[in-house]
Design a protein around this motif. Structure first.
Motif, mmCIF file in Angstrom:
data_model
loop_
_atom_site.group_PDB
_atom_site.id
_atom_site.type_symbol
_atom_site.label_atom_id
_atom_site.label_comp_id
_atom_site.label_asym_id
_atom_site.label_seq_id
_atom_site.Cartn_x
_atom_site.Cartn_y
_atom_site.Cartn_z
ATOM 1 N N ALA A 50 44.563 33.656 3.469
ATOM 2 C CA ALA A 50 45.954 34.090 3.672
ATOM 3 C C ALA A 50 46.081 35.268 4.634
ATOM 4 O O ALA A 50 46.882 36.174 4.434
ATOM 5 N N VAL A 51 45.303 35.245 5.695
ATOM 6 C CA VAL A 51 45.386 36.275 6.732
ATOM 7 C C VAL A 51 46.348 35.779 7.808
ATOM 8 O O VAL A 51 46.229 34.641 8.270
ATOM 9 N N THR A 52 47.298 36.600 8.205
ATOM 10 C CA THR A 52 48.252 36.189 9.228
ATOM 11 C C THR A 52 47.516 35.903 10.536
ATOM 12 O O THR A 52 46.490 36.529 10.831
ATOM 13 N N PRO A 53 47.997 34.955 11.350
ATOM 14 C CA PRO A 53 47.262 34.543 12.545
ATOM 15 C C PRO A 53 46.912 35.678 13.504
ATOM 16 O O PRO A 53 45.798 35.721 14.025
ATOM 17 N N TRP A 54 47.854 36.601 13.748
ATOM 18 C CA TRP A 54 47.547 37.664 14.712
ATOM 19 C C TRP A 54 46.426 38.560 14.204
ATOM 20 O O TRP A 54 45.559 38.988 14.972
ATOM 21 N N THR A 379 31.840 37.264 24.712
ATOM 22 C CA THR A 379 33.239 37.570 25.013
ATOM 23 C C THR A 379 34.071 36.297 25.066
ATOM 24 O O THR A 379 35.180 36.234 24.517
ATOM 25 N N GLY A 380 33.543 35.261 25.708
ATOM 26 C CA GLY A 380 34.256 33.983 25.743
ATOM 27 C C GLY A 380 34.419 33.391 24.349
ATOM 28 O O GLY A 380 35.472 32.820 24.025
ATOM 29 N N ALA A 381 33.385 33.550 23.506
ATOM 30 C CA ALA A 381 33.449 33.042 22.141
ATOM 31 C C ALA A 381 34.522 33.749 21.333
ATOM 32 O O ALA A 381 35.065 33.188 20.377
ATOM 33 N N ALA A 382 34.845 34.995 21.703
ATOM 34 C CA ALA A 382 35.903 35.736 21.023
ATOM 35 C C ALA A 382 37.271 35.435 21.615
ATOM 36 O O ALA A 382 38.256 35.278 20.893
ATOM 37 N N LEU A 383 37.337 35.358 22.941
ATOM 38 C CA LEU A 383 38.625 35.167 23.597
ATOM 39 C C LEU A 383 39.231 33.799 23.288
ATOM 40 O O LEU A 383 40.454 33.671 23.182
ATOM 41 N N GLY A 384 38.382 32.764 23.134
ATOM 42 C CA GLY A 384 38.895 31.432 22.854
ATOM 43 C C GLY A 384 39.689 31.373 21.553
ATOM 44 O O GLY A 384 40.879 31.035 21.556
ATOM 45 N N PRO A 385 39.062 31.713 20.393
ATOM 46 C CA PRO A 385 39.825 31.718 19.136
ATOM 47 C C PRO A 385 41.003 32.691 19.150
ATOM 48 O O PRO A 385 42.053 32.419 18.566
ATOM 49 N N TRP A 386 40.824 33.839 19.818
ATOM 50 C CA TRP A 386 41.921 34.806 19.883
ATOM 51 C C TRP A 386 43.114 34.224 20.630
ATOM 52 O O TRP A 386 44.272 34.357 20.199
ATOM 53 N N ALA A 387 42.846 33.559 21.749
ATOM 54 C CA ALA A 387 43.929 32.939 22.511
ATOM 55 C C ALA A 387 44.636 31.877 21.669
ATOM 56 O O ALA A 387 45.872 31.767 21.692
ATOM 57 N N TYR A 388 43.857 31.102 20.901
ATOM 58 C CA TYR A 388 44.479 30.076 20.057
ATOM 59 C C TYR A 388 45.293 30.724 18.945
ATOM 60 O O TYR A 388 46.386 30.249 18.596
ATOM 61 N N SER A 389 44.779 31.826 18.382
ATOM 62 C CA SER A 389 45.528 32.527 17.332
ATOM 63 C C SER A 389 46.839 33.083 17.874
ATOM 64 O O SER A 389 47.848 33.128 17.156
ATOM 65 N N LEU A 390 46.853 33.515 19.134
ATOM 66 C CA LEU A 390 48.090 33.999 19.743
ATOM 67 C C LEU A 390 49.108 32.870 19.869
ATOM 68 O O LEU A 390 50.310 33.076 19.657
ATOM 69 N N CYS A 391 48.628 31.676 20.226
ATOM 70 C CA CYS A 391 49.520 30.519 20.276
ATOM 71 C C CYS A 391 50.154 30.256 18.913
ATOM 72 O O CYS A 391 51.364 30.008 18.797
ATOM 73 N N LEU A 392 49.332 30.338 17.859
ATOM 74 C CA LEU A 392 49.846 30.107 16.509
ATOM 75 C C LEU A 392 50.839 31.192 16.109
ATOM 76 O O LEU A 392 51.911 30.900 15.554
ATOM 77 N N ALA A 393 50.469 32.453 16.374
ATOM 78 C CA ALA A 393 51.336 33.564 15.979
ATOM 79 C C ALA A 393 52.677 33.494 16.704
ATOM 80 O O ALA A 393 53.742 33.704 16.108
ATOM 81 N N ASP A 414 53.879 22.059 17.732
ATOM 82 C CA ASP A 414 53.720 21.881 19.175
ATOM 83 C C ASP A 414 52.619 22.788 19.722
ATOM 84 O O ASP A 414 51.820 22.374 20.573
ATOM 85 N N ALA A 415 52.571 24.022 19.232
ATOM 86 C CA ALA A 415 51.559 24.976 19.696
ATOM 87 C C ALA A 415 50.155 24.526 19.332
ATOM 88 O O ALA A 415 49.205 24.728 20.095
ATOM 89 N N ILE A 416 50.005 23.908 18.154
ATOM 90 C CA ILE A 416 48.690 23.404 17.749
ATOM 91 C C ILE A 416 48.196 22.359 18.739
ATOM 92 O O ILE A 416 47.021 22.354 19.128
ATOM 93 N N ARG A 417 49.107 21.478 19.177
ATOM 94 C CA ARG A 417 48.720 20.413 20.094
ATOM 95 C C ARG A 417 48.478 20.949 21.509
ATOM 96 O O ARG A 417 47.449 20.677 22.122
ATOM 97 N N TRP A 418 49.413 21.722 22.028
ATOM 98 C CA TRP A 418 49.294 22.187 23.400
ATOM 99 C C TRP A 418 48.242 23.294 23.537
ATOM 100 O O TRP A 418 47.590 23.399 24.581
ATOM 101 N N GLY A 419 48.066 24.075 22.504
ATOM 102 C CA GLY A 419 47.009 25.087 22.556
ATOM 103 C C GLY A 419 45.634 24.459 22.580
ATOM 104 O O GLY A 419 44.711 24.963 23.209
#
Length: 423
Positions: A50-54, A379-393, A414-419
């Motif tokens: 139950a952690v918020t996406p951001w 860094t890429g391994a961190a930025l990828g999930p972070w970018a996806y979490s921003l899409c969700l948030a 929509d964000a889940i699909r396009w992200g």
């Protein structure tokens, strides 16, 4: 690539298959560390703890920021070990403690949810990333250390790629299966413990394999002590900078795809169990096409082959973005196309790094170069999930615990699909 053009006539030592396989086996443990958290950790935070996406994105991003400093420092220590002891074995053995951090990552104490749970995961991630660097940097410095030629270095990394893909595929399939559809704290903890055992065994085999390879292709003595001058020299290498920038973009993209797989399966396709199918479709092709990328690198050069892999990945992602309306068979084929490209994206840049090191004047600073390289990968391994979490948030995605199902707004779907696709 061009930096390696002068290295095609290196030493003619042919590495025996046994030590090659031993060396490659070590990458299985590293593959588990990169794949399973990249695949499940963001989902674990948002849909079980139950952690918020951001906040979940930050919990995965901030520990990786430390890697920008940690990995080059480990690279310096790696070169010091090589200069003073003639090998890098002590760091390798210390890095074999990584499975403990992996198990702890998913063993969040009972009762912790939200921000406290995110803090636990972030702390274990920091410890694990440091141990990962301690093993990975001397491991990946090996191809530059060995007195072998241009094509033999590619062959060495091709062996690693095939075995690494087996490890990634096995862990990518086993982790969701061990967690199960219920996705509870206990199931995640069980998965972490079981995979940690496999990690430890693989990493120890890798350490033995490196020792055997160094006996076959003897490594010359080094008087290089690394330090900030060596780091500055590495960062001034134009060809290395270009390779690093390119790989950062590729690593970010592939890890974004991995982070999005569980969400795509659960919300876009409506079947969480399809996570395993999509992971298999993404990773299995690499077992077949790695020899093809190896042949392409020899025929057309590593740089042209890499450009082909990148273009293929971009094309496959556009099909995936269409979503469930495209039909499951077509989506599986599109994900398999991404997997074909992924094999080249993994093999070719890693094969170029020792070429750049050799072109820069030898193996003395291999640890420093590798430290910067692995910092880029982290860094890429961190930025990828972070970018996806921003899409969700940004889309209003609602976090939940394992025993609660909440409806998601249309924008989040929509964000889940396009992200997962063109992003």
């Amino acid at each position: 690539m061009n930096a390696a053009a002068g290295q095609r006539t290196g030493a003619a030592v042919a590495l025996p298959r046994g030590p090659l396989i031993g060396f490659a086996t070590g990458s299985v443990g590293m593959g588990i560390w990169v794949t399973v958290p990249g695949l499940l950790l963001l989902y674990f935070l948002t849909d079980v703890l139950a952690v918020t996406p951001w906040l979940a994105g930050l919990a995965l991003l901030l520990p990786k920021v430390a890697d920008v400093l940690l990995h080059p420092w480990v690279g310096h220590r790696c070169d010091v070990e090589q200069a003073r002891r003639g090998d890098r074995r002590r760091l390798l053995l210390l890095g074999c403690a990584l499975p403990l951090a992996f198990a702890a990552l998913f063993a969040v104490p009972g009762g912790l949810t939200g921000a406290p749970a995110a803090a636990w995961v972030a702390a274990m991630f920091v410890v694990g990333n440091l141990l990962f660097a301690v093993y990975q940097v001397p491991y990946l410095a090996t191809p530059a250390d060995l007195r072998i030629g241009y094509n033999e270095r590619t062959r060495l990394m091709a062996f690693r790629m095939v075995v690494l893909t087996l490890g990634i595929l096995a862990s990518g399939l086993l982790a969701p299966l061990l967690v199960g559809d219920d996705a509870t704290r206990d199931s995640y903890q069980r998965m972490g413990l079981l995979l940690a055992v496999g990690m430890l065994l693989a990493m120890l085999v890798g350490a033995v394999g490196i020792t055997r390879l160094r006996r076959v292709a003897r490594v010359g003595a080094s008087t290089h002590d690394g330090g900030w001058p060596a780091l500055r020299s590495t960062l001034r290498d134009r060809q290395f900078r270009a390779l690093v920038a390119s790989y950062l973009a590729m690593s970010t993209t592939t890890h974004l795809v991995l982070a999005g797989v569980p969400y795509y399966a659960a919300y876009e396709l409506g079947r969480p169990g399809l996570t395993t199918v999509l992971v298999a479709a993404f990773l299995a092709p690499a077992l077949l096409v790695t020899p093809v990328w190896l042949a392409a690198a020899r025929r057309f050069g590593k740089q042209r082959a890499l450009l082909a892999a990148q273009s293929t990945f971009a094309g496959g992602s556009l099909v995936v973005a269409v979503g469930g309306s495209a039909g499951l068979p077509l989506l599986v084929v599109a994900v398999a196309v991404l997997g074909v490209a992924f094999a080249g994206i993994q093999l070719l840049p890693f094969a170029m790094v020792p070429d750049v090191v050799r072109a820069a004047g030898g193996t003395a600073g291999a640890g420093t170069y590798t430290g910067v390289w692995t910092a880029t990968e982290a860094t890429g391994a961190a930025l990828g999930p972070w970018a996806y979490s921003l899409c969700l948030a940004a889309s209003g995605f609602v976090a939940s615990s394992a025993d609660v199902t909440v409806p998601q707004p249309a924008l989040a779907l929509d964000a889940i699909r396009w992200g997962f696709g063109p992003a």
